[in-house]
Design an enzyme around this catalytic site. Structure first.
Site, PDB file in Angstrom:
ATOM      1  N   ASN A  97      -8.852  17.778 -10.447  1.00 44.24           N
ATOM      2  CA  ASN A  97      -7.841  17.622  -9.398  1.00 44.24           C
ATOM      3  C   ASN A  97      -7.321  18.988  -8.983  1.00 44.24           C
ATOM      4  O   ASN A  97      -7.330  19.935  -9.766  1.00 44.24           O
ATOM      5  CB  ASN A  97      -6.685  16.750  -9.906  1.00 44.24           C
ATOM      6  CG  ASN A  97      -5.839  16.211  -8.765  1.00 44.24           C
ATOM      7  OD1 ASN A  97      -6.384  15.778  -7.746  1.00 44.24           O
ATOM      8  ND2 ASN A  97      -4.527  16.238  -8.905  1.00 44.24           N
ATOM      9  N   ARG A  98      -6.896  19.071  -7.714  1.00 45.93           N
ATOM     10  CA  ARG A  98      -6.303  20.312  -7.210  1.00 45.93           C
ATOM     11  C   ARG A  98      -5.102  20.690  -8.081  1.00 45.93           C
ATOM     12  O   ARG A  98      -4.972  21.830  -8.501  1.00 45.93           O
ATOM     13  CB  ARG A  98      -5.878  20.068  -5.752  1.00 45.93           C
ATOM     14  CG  ARG A  98      -5.309  21.241  -5.046  1.00 45.93           C
ATOM     15  CD  ARG A  98      -5.053  20.897  -3.602  1.00 45.93           C
ATOM     16  NE  ARG A  98      -4.140  19.756  -3.436  1.00 45.93           N
ATOM     17  CZ  ARG A  98      -3.789  19.241  -2.268  1.00 45.93           C
ATOM     18  NH1 ARG A  98      -4.282  19.744  -1.154  1.00 45.93           N
ATOM     19  NH2 ARG A  98      -2.969  18.227  -2.208  1.00 45.93           N
TER      20      ARG A  98
ATOM     21  N   GLN B  93     -10.598  -6.186  -3.443  1.00 46.92           N
ATOM     22  CA  GLN B  93      -9.182  -6.216  -3.844  1.00 46.92           C
ATOM     23  C   GLN B  93      -8.449  -7.261  -3.006  1.00 46.92           C
ATOM     24  O   GLN B  93      -7.555  -7.949  -3.502  1.00 46.92           O
ATOM     25  CB  GLN B  93      -8.510  -4.830  -3.793  1.00 46.92           C
ATOM     26  CG  GLN B  93      -8.378  -4.144  -2.426  1.00 46.92           C
ATOM     27  CD  GLN B  93      -7.273  -4.706  -1.530  1.00 46.92           C
ATOM     28  OE1 GLN B  93      -6.271  -5.188  -2.018  1.00 46.92           O
ATOM     29  NE2 GLN B  93      -7.481  -4.669  -0.230  1.00 46.92           N
TER      30      GLN B  93
ATOM     31  N   LYS C  75       3.587   1.457  -3.819  1.00 48.14           N
ATOM     32  CA  LYS C  75       2.972   0.725  -4.942  1.00 48.14           C
ATOM     33  C   LYS C  75       3.769   0.839  -6.240  1.00 48.14           C
ATOM     34  O   LYS C  75       3.626  -0.005  -7.113  1.00 48.14           O
ATOM     35  CB  LYS C  75       1.547   1.217  -5.173  1.00 48.14           C
ATOM     36  CG  LYS C  75       0.572   0.764  -4.097  1.00 48.14           C
ATOM     37  CD  LYS C  75      -0.849   1.142  -4.430  1.00 48.14           C
ATOM     38  CE  LYS C  75      -1.787   0.695  -3.334  1.00 48.14           C
ATOM     39  NZ  LYS C  75      -3.183   0.921  -3.641  1.00 48.14           N
TER      40      LYS C  75
ATOM     41  N   LYS D 122      -1.456  16.738 -12.752  1.00 46.88           N
ATOM     42  CA  LYS D 122      -1.595  15.310 -12.423  1.00 46.88           C
ATOM     43  C   LYS D 122      -2.843  14.722 -13.098  1.00 46.88           C
ATOM     44  O   LYS D 122      -2.863  13.561 -13.499  1.00 46.88           O
ATOM     45  CB  LYS D 122      -1.645  15.113 -10.901  1.00 46.88           C
ATOM     46  CG  LYS D 122      -0.236  15.127 -10.310  1.00 46.88           C
ATOM     47  CD  LYS D 122      -0.211  15.232  -8.815  1.00 46.88           C
ATOM     48  CE  LYS D 122      -0.621  13.985  -8.084  1.00 46.88           C
ATOM     49  NZ  LYS D 122      -0.566  14.194  -6.605  1.00 46.88           N
TER      50      LYS D 122
ATOM     51  N   ASN E 178      -0.205  -3.665  -6.183  1.00 46.92           N
ATOM     52  CA  ASN E 178      -0.673  -3.776  -4.796  1.00 46.92           C
ATOM     53  C   ASN E 178      -0.549  -5.201  -4.274  1.00 46.92           C
ATOM     54  O   ASN E 178      -0.878  -5.463  -3.118  1.00 46.92           O
ATOM     55  CB  ASN E 178      -2.120  -3.269  -4.640  1.00 46.92           C
ATOM     56  CG  ASN E 178      -3.128  -4.315  -5.059  1.00 46.92           C
ATOM     57  OD1 ASN E 178      -2.884  -5.082  -5.983  1.00 46.92           O
ATOM     58  ND2 ASN E 178      -4.260  -4.352  -4.367  1.00 46.92           N
TER      59      ASN E 178
ATOM     60  N   VAL F 210      -3.676  20.370 -11.535  1.00 46.42           N
ATOM     61  CA  VAL F 210      -4.253  20.019 -12.834  1.00 46.42           C
ATOM     62  C   VAL F 210      -3.288  19.179 -13.684  1.00 46.42           C
ATOM     63  O   VAL F 210      -3.721  18.300 -14.449  1.00 46.42           O
ATOM     64  CB  VAL F 210      -4.757  21.306 -13.533  1.00 46.42           C
ATOM     65  CG1 VAL F 210      -3.676  22.013 -14.297  1.00 46.42           C
ATOM     66  CG2 VAL F 210      -5.967  21.016 -14.385  1.00 46.42           C
TER      67      VAL F 210
ATOM     68  N   THR G  14       0.837  -1.197   0.000  1.00 50.46           N
ATOM     69  CA  THR G  14       0.000   0.000   0.000  1.00 50.46           C
ATOM     70  C   THR G  14       0.875   1.252   0.000  1.00 50.46           C
ATOM     71  O   THR G  14       2.105   1.165  -0.148  1.00 50.46           O
ATOM     72  CB  THR G  14      -1.052  -0.058   1.152  1.00 50.46           C
ATOM     73  OG1 THR G  14      -1.956   1.016   0.976  1.00 50.46           O
ATOM     74  CG2 THR G  14      -0.419   0.006   2.525  1.00 50.46           C
TER      75      THR G  14
HETATM   76  P1  ATR Z   1      -3.672   7.979  -2.930  1.00 48.08           P
HETATM   77  O1  ATR Z   1      -2.666   6.902  -3.214  1.00 48.08           O
HETATM   78  O2  ATR Z   1      -4.524   7.725  -1.724  1.00 48.08           O
HETATM   79  O3  ATR Z   1      -4.457   8.327  -4.160  1.00 48.08           O
HETATM   80  P2  ATR Z   1      -2.124  10.344  -3.415  1.00 48.08           P
HETATM   81  O4  ATR Z   1      -1.468   9.683  -4.601  1.00 48.08           O
HETATM   82  O5  ATR Z   1      -1.287  11.172  -2.502  1.00 48.08           O
HETATM   83  O6  ATR Z   1      -2.816   9.273  -2.502  1.00 48.08           O
HETATM   84  O7  ATR Z   1      -3.346  11.228  -3.989  1.00 48.08           O
HETATM   85  C1  ATR Z   1      -4.172  11.993  -3.164  1.00 48.08           C
HETATM   86  C2  ATR Z   1      -5.202  12.722  -4.019  1.00 48.08           C
HETATM   87  O8  ATR Z   1      -6.026  13.509  -3.158  1.00 48.08           O
HETATM   88  C3  ATR Z   1      -4.610  13.703  -5.040  1.00 48.08           C
HETATM   89  O9  ATR Z   1      -5.464  13.791  -6.139  1.00 48.08           O
HETATM   90  C4  ATR Z   1      -4.592  15.012  -4.214  1.00 48.08           C
HETATM   91  O10 ATR Z   1      -4.558  16.172  -5.001  1.00 48.08           O
HETATM   92  P3  ATR Z   1      -3.142  16.729  -5.575  1.00 48.08           P
HETATM   93  O11 ATR Z   1      -2.801  15.846  -6.715  1.00 48.08           O
HETATM   94  O12 ATR Z   1      -3.420  18.115  -5.961  1.00 48.08           O
HETATM   95  O13 ATR Z   1      -2.169  16.621  -4.426  1.00 48.08           O
HETATM   96  C5  ATR Z   1      -5.917  14.906  -3.509  1.00 48.08           C
HETATM   97  N1  ATR Z   1      -5.995  15.703  -2.288  1.00 48.08           N
HETATM   98  C6  ATR Z   1      -5.415  15.429  -1.086  1.00 48.08           C
HETATM   99  N2  ATR Z   1      -5.729  16.368  -0.183  1.00 48.08           N
HETATM  100  C7  ATR Z   1      -6.519  17.282  -0.825  1.00 48.08           C
HETATM  101  C8  ATR Z   1      -7.176  18.482  -0.420  1.00 48.08           C
HETATM  102  N3  ATR Z   1      -7.084  18.954   0.828  1.00 48.08           N
HETATM  103  N4  ATR Z   1      -7.910  19.147  -1.332  1.00 48.08           N
HETATM  104  C9  ATR Z   1      -8.015  18.676  -2.599  1.00 48.08           C
HETATM  105  N5  ATR Z   1      -7.440  17.541  -3.045  1.00 48.08           N
HETATM  106  C10 ATR Z   1      -6.694  16.844  -2.171  1.00 48.08           C
END
Ligand code: ATR
Length: 266
Positions: free
Chosen positions: A150-151, A240, A66, A155, A87, A153, A62
């Site tokens: 996504n926050r 899963q 991964k 990504k 995974n 963009v 996890t």
């Molecule tokens: P996971 O493996 O659980 O997907 P991750 O790869 O760190 O963990 O991804 C977390 C996701 O949650 C991302 O899309 C992240 O946005 P960013 O790519 O901009 O970092 C999003 N995320 C986490 N906290 C957030 C928040 N407070 N507001 C908006 N998006 C958030």
């Protein structure tokens, strides 16, 4: 023979996986155990050698390993190749095989909840590791209209490449006033129970969250009065696990979701 199974990640303090897999072992009548290894990244190589030395059958992987574990795989199956993440490690005579059963977990979550994205307007929130498991399902069950928000963009743009670049991309705060049939939350927002930001879009059919705790997650609670289907991430977690267990043992477990619902939300 004793079947050694395990999990690596960081942090693991809240994982439910040992409960699930030890239950599967019991149900399948297999003598074995599933243990957790909360490791730092510099320990990854050593622990994989340890798994081989002590004849482990399989290990789940996890966050945040991964992708890193792919360097230790002799082979990646098609699921892991498709989304570039593993995974499930299977220790075989031919080396370590990497699989990804999150894809199966997501597929079964929608199927057992009678939600289907084909010909619908679908929004995916998030573009991190978890969101990658959604894309193979959508490639088969093609929405009419698919948006990744996504926050960050850039990504979302990267993720869209897995969907032949055919998704619309936007930031979370550009969703106001839009209407979707199905919205999937794959962000980690709300994972600690913190409130979920309302981005002002509406959902007509189903809100699906990859987070499974609490039962009505922060994201789902925003839509709990809207007369739509609310699906939390428990089926994905359980299926899963069933997928990994099948790879390791050959046993095809049909998870008793009623049992797991009671155990998790008691
Ligand atoms: P996971 O493996 O659980 O997907 P991750 O790869 O760190 O963990 O991804 C977390 C996701 O949650 C991302 O899309 C992240 O946005 P960013 O790519 O901009 O970092 C999003 N995320 C986490 N906290 C957030 C928040 N407070 N507001 C908006 N998006 C958030």
């Amino acid at each position: 023979m004793y079947t050694n199974l395990g999990l690596i990640g960081n942090p693991l303090s809240h994982t439910f996986s040992p409960f699930i897999h030890n239950y599967f072992l019991y149900k399948a009548g297999i003598c074995g155990g599933y243990t957790c290894y909360d490791i730092e990244s510099y320990e990854l190589e050593d622990i994989i050698l340890m798994f081989q030395r002590y004849h482990f059958t399989g290990v789940n992987v996890t966050v945040p390993y991964k992708q890193a574990v792919m360097n230790y795989c002799a082979e990646l199956d098609i699921t892991a190749q498709n989304i570039g993440a593993v995974n499930t490690l299977h220790f075989t005579d031919n080396g370590i095989i990497g699989h990804n059963t999150d894809i199966f977990g997501f597929h079964m979550m929608l199927e057992t909840s009678a939600v289907n994205t084909a010909n619908k307007r679908v929004l995916l929130l998030g573009a991190g590791g978890a969101s990658r498991a959604v894309i193979p399902y959508l490639t088969i069950n093609r929405p009419d209209y698919f948006v990744i928000a996504n926050r960050t963009v850039e990504k979302a743009q990267d993720l869209s490449l897995l969907y032949d670049n055919k998704a619309d991309i936007c930031k979370l705060d550009e969703l106001k006033g839009l209407e979707f049939d199905i919205v999937i939350n794959a962000t980690s927002m709300g994972v600690k129970g913190e409130p979920y930001t309302d981005y002002g879009f509406t959902i007509k059919e189903a809100a699906v969250d990859m987070i499974y705790k609490p039962k009505i997650t922060s994201f789902l609670s925003l839509y709990s009065k809207n007369n739509i289907k609310l699906v939390n991430g428990l089926p994905m977690l359980i299926y899963q696990a069933a997928g990994s267990f099948n790879i390791w043992t050959g046993c095809d477990i049909t998870p008793d979701m009623e049992y797991f619902n009671k155990a998790v939300y008691k």
